[in-house]
Design a protein around this motif. Structure first.
Motif, PDB file in Angstrom:
ATOM      1  N   ASN A   1       0.891  -1.637   0.284  1.00 55.61           N
ATOM      2  CA  ASN A   1       0.108  -0.343   0.278  1.00 55.61           C
ATOM      3  C   ASN A   1       0.897   1.338   0.118  1.00 55.61           C
ATOM      4  OD1 ASN A   1      -2.848  -0.910   0.894  1.00 55.61           O
ATOM      5  ND2 ASN A   1      -2.014  -2.304   1.354  1.00 55.61           N
ATOM      6  N   MET A   2       1.803   1.407   0.501  1.00 53.36           N
ATOM      7  CA  MET A   2       2.607   2.971   1.109  1.00 53.36           C
ATOM      8  C   MET A   2       3.056   3.108  -0.479  1.00 53.36           C
ATOM      9  SD  MET A   2       4.627   1.982   4.441  1.00 53.36           S
ATOM     10  CE  MET A   2       6.284   2.909   4.312  1.00 53.36           C
ATOM     11  N   VAL A   3       4.082   2.018  -1.309  1.00 50.18           N
ATOM     12  CA  VAL A   3       4.995   1.827  -2.248  1.00 50.18           C
ATOM     13  C   VAL A   3       4.238   2.633  -3.460  1.00 50.18           C
ATOM     14  CG1 VAL A   3       6.748   1.480  -3.842  1.00 50.18           C
ATOM     15  CG2 VAL A   3       6.882   0.754  -1.659  1.00 50.18           C
ATOM     16  N   ILE A   4       2.765   1.721  -3.603  1.00 53.57           N
ATOM     17  CA  ILE A   4       1.798   1.424  -5.319  1.00 53.57           C
ATOM     18  C   ILE A   4       1.540   2.772  -4.947  1.00 53.57           C
ATOM     19  CG2 ILE A   4       0.120   0.768  -6.160  1.00 53.57           C
ATOM     20  CD1 ILE A   4       2.637  -1.103  -5.984  1.00 53.57           C
ATOM     21  N   ILE A   5       0.747   3.405  -3.558  1.00 56.04           N
ATOM     22  CA  ILE A   5       0.277   4.704  -3.855  1.00 56.04           C
ATOM     23  C   ILE A   5       1.157   5.974  -3.531  1.00 56.04           C
ATOM     24  CG2 ILE A   5      -0.721   6.257  -1.421  1.00 56.04           C
ATOM     25  CD1 ILE A   5      -1.796   4.032  -0.819  1.00 56.04           C
ATOM     26  N   GLY A   6       2.216   5.722  -2.984  1.00 58.32           N
ATOM     27  CA  GLY A   6       3.509   6.852  -3.236  1.00 58.32           C
ATOM     28  C   GLY A   6       3.728   7.340  -4.721  1.00 58.32           C
ATOM     29  N   ILE A   7       3.796   6.095  -5.451  1.00 58.32           N
ATOM     30  CA  ILE A   7       4.648   6.098  -6.347  1.00 58.32           C
ATOM     31  C   ILE A   7       3.458   6.669  -8.018  1.00 58.32           C
ATOM     32  CG2 ILE A   7       4.065   3.673  -7.984  1.00 58.32           C
ATOM     33  CD1 ILE A   7       7.015   4.034  -8.905  1.00 58.32           C
ATOM     34  N   LEU A   8       1.925   6.040  -7.576  1.00 65.10           N
ATOM     35  CA  LEU A   8       1.538   6.643  -7.676  1.00 65.10           C
ATOM     36  C   LEU A   8       0.583   7.690  -8.074  1.00 65.10           C
ATOM     37  CD1 LEU A   8      -1.797   3.917  -8.423  1.00 65.10           C
ATOM     38  CD2 LEU A   8      -0.105   4.009  -9.873  1.00 65.10           C
ATOM     39  N   TYR A   9       0.659   8.637  -6.668  1.00 71.18           N
ATOM     40  CA  TYR A   9       0.877   9.942  -6.532  1.00 71.18           C
ATOM     41  C   TYR A   9       2.206  10.263  -7.180  1.00 71.18           C
ATOM     42  CZ  TYR A   9       0.362  14.358  -4.488  1.00 71.18           C
ATOM     43  OH  TYR A   9      -0.070  16.053  -4.407  1.00 71.18           O
ATOM     44  N   ALA A  10       3.018  10.251  -7.138  1.00 78.79           N
ATOM     45  CA  ALA A  10       4.227  10.763  -8.089  1.00 78.79           C
ATOM     46  C   ALA A  10       4.278  10.899  -9.565  1.00 78.79           C
ATOM     47  CB  ALA A  10       5.746  10.046  -7.724  1.00 78.79           C
ATOM     48  N   PHE A  11       3.654   9.871 -10.243  1.00 81.57           N
ATOM     49  CA  PHE A  11       2.860   9.835 -11.304  1.00 81.57           C
ATOM     50  C   PHE A  11       2.404  11.447 -12.098  1.00 81.57           C
ATOM     51  CE2 PHE A  11       4.981   5.496 -11.870  1.00 81.57           C
ATOM     52  CZ  PHE A  11       6.560   5.968 -11.784  1.00 81.57           C
ATOM     53  N   LYS A  12       1.155  10.680 -11.250  1.00 82.04           N
ATOM     54  CA  LYS A  12      -0.279  12.092 -11.301  1.00 82.04           C
ATOM     55  C   LYS A  12      -0.371  13.429 -11.637  1.00 82.04           C
ATOM     56  CE  LYS A  12      -3.970   8.474 -10.047  1.00 82.04           C
ATOM     57  NZ  LYS A  12      -4.523   9.251 -11.517  1.00 82.04           N
ATOM     58  N   ILE A  13       0.750  13.702 -10.079  1.00 77.30           N
ATOM     59  CA  ILE A  13       1.634  14.978 -10.270  1.00 77.30           C
ATOM     60  C   ILE A  13       2.255  15.261 -11.570  1.00 77.30           C
ATOM     61  CG2 ILE A  13       0.569  15.178  -8.205  1.00 77.30           C
ATOM     62  CD1 ILE A  13       3.193  15.383  -7.121  1.00 77.30           C
ATOM     63  N   ARG A  14       2.729  14.921 -12.452  1.00 73.12           N
ATOM     64  CA  ARG A  14       4.064  15.423 -13.217  1.00 73.12           C
ATOM     65  C   ARG A  14       3.527  16.665 -14.223  1.00 73.12           C
ATOM     66  NH1 ARG A  14       5.306   9.859 -16.696  1.00 73.12           N
ATOM     67  NH2 ARG A  14       2.684   9.462 -15.838  1.00 73.12           N
ATOM     68  N   TYR A  15       3.844  16.906 -14.046  1.00 75.12           N
ATOM     69  CA  TYR A  15       3.890  18.184 -15.241  1.00 75.12           C
ATOM     70  C   TYR A  15       3.492  18.033 -16.951  1.00 75.12           C
ATOM     71  CZ  TYR A  15       2.867  22.506 -17.951  1.00 75.12           C
ATOM     72  OH  TYR A  15       3.081  23.751 -19.204  1.00 75.12           O
TER      73      TYR A  15
END
Length: 735
Positions: free
Chosen positions: A304-318
């Protein structure tokens, strides 16, 4: 009443069943059935899970929550995990049954809360509700004097003997010996641990279900686990610890989530998996040591920690066009996601969802494009200047071009490129004489339209007094705005067009592709789904054909017949209905086979988005014949795009491709639709088309000669082995 009860029972049954497969991010019923059976290898664990699911489904139904979400198992799969966990930890008893119901309820209400919270950020809640409920129950356990720990799970041989006698015990022992010390024994144990079944048989059955559902998911499950397995050894960790901690399922689920679900399967998602697993290994080891102080298992916390973290990083890309690409619409499996994305004609621009079209009608030429040599520099590098040229002479003006009226584009209409609200207008600047410029009022007469929160279009150098919109007016695509002029910093008439992120006249440009336009060449006119018009290109706004527009314009409930006939005399008729679902998705449904073709018609193009169901329906021929149609009147138009390969190939070639999707899609499917000369120039009665699909090695996989009549009838003659002829005829139209 009886029929209503039957429908409700079927609905609830499907919601319960898909709760099992939703743990692997799918609603696949075959996989769900296998998982349900696996959960009952230990009967008490299986029953506990089922009771918890029923609890959550009942609560969702009583509270009137979304039937669509309920049917997908999203409200109940966390409750299932809690029930399986309680059944594994605690011995059978009435007190434990109450605990299961309570745990299911805690998981359900946690799901509802986290679903709303995470939806604000476009993130999944995954199995966090399970963690919260399970940790609460385990922390409360010492206070429950009437509940005992379940020791049956420690003796799997006894369990298998009760289940299948000595034969099953021998089979399972044989499997254990066969896979011993290969790493696959730990892999299968980790798969089984997802459903709290700590035995190799459960893992093998789940692996079979994964292969049936998705070859990509099975491949990533292997990659995720064995990369972690190697890292444990490389870091000096005892790999055998995975046989009793069962944390290997974190690596399996994470690899499936990133490699095949939340991202479009590709080489980039494969590489991100390789980067993700080491982070996950360290997170798992560290969190396990931390939670050992509380005598708790971390369960799926690292996942849960890693997947949610990496998805959030992908979603806020410009820039969302840079791989890896997030999956916007989930299909039935990762293979379908990959093949549909691969078939997109302009997938590099997929993130630009707001369509911006040409701000004029007819043929214009790009006089200065992006990063042009004159004025399109730095802040204004993503702009276009448009003019009109004579097709014969190539000039943009008559005679010597000394008068404004000599220029072909001068005084021509300028239209809104998309719907929006007018936020700025200047309409009082005088037009310059040829060769003169107004440096004090640089943009001249201008209109700025807001299309989205940070998306504005600006049309400049318009003719004084011709603008007919005011600030605050709502405009639609194609609506008259004003006329092309020569005001501002403009030595000769032209239209300056740019996209920007603010309402300021003269704001900096932003990169944004234009949608659905035609490009004229010496041989034909080509269609561009999304693109950047280049300097000196002659581009054309789509002028629609009334015949094609009428033929492809349907209302909800409209029905027509597809009559099919082969050369050997076999004939059949399929009734097709046009439907729109609650998400506003349009589809054609074959009432005989249940097949469904999703489509989009924006008034200028007709696009088949996906086909689901039986390929024996005549609707499948319709799908291939009209995969992409520009509703245009041009005779020499050529439409070219890619066709989804999973609708062209079968086993074993397609199965091999499924496994290789993360590396390369080697199968080909190139679709083309060519427009032939109409029967007469004025008031034509029919339009003739030819569609074709070319596969690998330039092999023709499908072709059809098509005639669309003015009375909306359509004749399709496909060049198959049996030369199938299809006639489309309306049965009724609902207005």
């Amino acid at each position: 009443m009886k029929q209503k009860l039957i429908r409700k029972s079927r609905f609830l049954g499907e919601a319960i069943l898909t709760s099992y497969s939703q743990i692997f991010f799918t609603g696949n019923k075959i996989l769900a059935t296998i998982l349900l059976v696996v959960s009952f290898i230990d009967w008490w664990t299986g029953l506990s899970g089922l009771i918890a699911v029923i609890t959550a489904v009942t609560l969702a139904e009583v509270l009137g929550y979304s039937p669509v979400t309920l049917k997908k198992g999203l409200f109940s799969f966390n409750a299932l995990l809690v029930g399986l966990g309680v059944g594994t930890y605690f011995s059978p008893g009435l007190e434990v049954l109450l605990l299961i119901v309570m745990g299911g309820a805690i998981a359900f209400f946690s799901t509802v809360f986290l679903m709303g919270l995470f939806a604000k950020y476009g993130l999944p809640f995954l199995s966090i509700p399970f963690l919260l409920a399970m940790w609460l129950l385990l922390l409360a356990f010492p206070s429950f004097s009437g509940i005992a720990l379940n020791t049956e799970a420690l003796y799997p041989s006894n369990m298998f003997f009760k289940l299948g006698g000595n034969t099953l015990v021998v089979i399972v022992d044989g499997l254990n010996n066969f896979f011993k010390d290969t790493g696959f024994d730990t892999y299968f144990l980790s798969l089984g641990a997802i459903f709290f079944q700590f035995n190799i048989l459960a893992g093998i059955l789940i692996a079979i279900g994964l292969i049936i559902h998705s070859r990509i998911n099975f491949l990533f499950s292997l990659i995720g686990f064995f990369v972690a397995f190697w890292l444990y050894s490389f870091l000096g960790m005892y790999t055998g610890s995975l046989n009793y901690t069962y944390y290997g399922f974190n690596f399996i689920l994470s690899a499936i989530a990133i490699g095949g679900y939340f991202l479009i399967p590709s080489r980039q998602s494969f590489l991100w998996n390789l980067l993700l697993i080491p982070v996950l290994v360290v997170t798992t080891i560290g969190s396990d040591r931390l939670f050992s102080y509380f005598e708790l298992s971390v369960f799926s916390l690292p996942f849960n920690m890693v997947i949610i973290g990496i998805l959030y990083a992908f979603k806020i890309r410009y820039n969302q066009t840079i791989p890896p690409i997030l999956t916007v619409i989930q299909q039935k499996n990762p293979e379908t996601n990959a093949y549909l994305y691969h078939s997109q004609p302009a997938k590099e621009y997929a993130a630009f969802t707001m369509p911006i079209r040409l701000p004029f009608m007819g043929k214009w030429t790009v006089n200065q494009g992006h990063e042009g040599k004159y004025t399109h520099k730095e802040f204004f590098k993503y702009a276009w200047d448009f003019i009109i040229k004579d097709e014969t002479s190539g000039k943009e003006y008559l005679g010597d071009g000394l008068l404004l009226s000599d220029y072909f584009c001068y005084d021509k209409p300028v239209v809104a490129p998309a719907l929006g609200t007018v936020v700025a207008v200047v309409n009082t600047v005088e037009d310059n004489e040829i060769g003169a410029t107004n440096l004090h009022q640089n943009w001249g007469n201008t209109v700025v339209i807001q299309h989205d929160t940070y998306l504005f279009s600006k049309l400049s150098h318009l003719k004084k007094g011709t603008i007919e919109v005011n600030i605050g007016d709502f405009v639609v695509e194609g609506q008259y705005i004003g006329k092309c002029g020569n005001s501002g910093r403009s030595p000769y008439p032209h239209l300056h067009f740019q996209l920007q992120s603010s309402a300021i006249i003269g704001g900096a440009t932003i990169f944004w592709p234009l949608s659905e336009y035609l490009v004229e060449s010496t041989s034909n006119i080509g269609f561009v789904q999304k693109g950047i018009p280049k300097e000196n290109e002659t581009i054309v706004n789509i002028a629609t054909s009334s015949i094609l527009q009428t033929a492809f314009k349907w209302n909800p409930g409209d029905e027509f017949k597809l009559s099919i006939k082969t050369d050997d005399g076999i004939s059949d008729t399929f009734l097709i209905r046009n439907e729109i679902d609650i998400y506003n998705h349009s589809s054609l449904v074959c009432l005989k086979t249940g097949a469904k073709m999703y489509y989009e018609n924006n008034g200028k193009t007709f696009s088949a988005l996906n086909y689901v169901g039986s390929k024996k329906s005549a609707l499948f021929y319709f799908y291939r014949a009209f995969y992409k149609v520009v509703l245009s009147e041009y005779n020499d138009l050529l439409v070219e795009t890619k066709f989804p390969v999973h609708h062209l190939y079968r086993f074993p070639l397609l199965t091999l491709q499924d496994f290789l999707v993360p590396i390369k899609i080697f199968l080909k499917g190139n679709y083309s639709l060519s427009y032939k000369e109409t029967d007469q120039l004025f008031n034509p009665q029919k339009i003739t088309l030819k569609s074709q699909i070319i596969g690998s090695n330039k092999k023709e996989l499908f072709s059809a000669a098509i005639t669309v009549h003015k009375n909306t009838e359509i004749d399709i003659e496909s060049n198959t082995k049996k030369r199938i002829k299809i006639n489309l005829k309306w049965v009724n139209r609902v207005y």
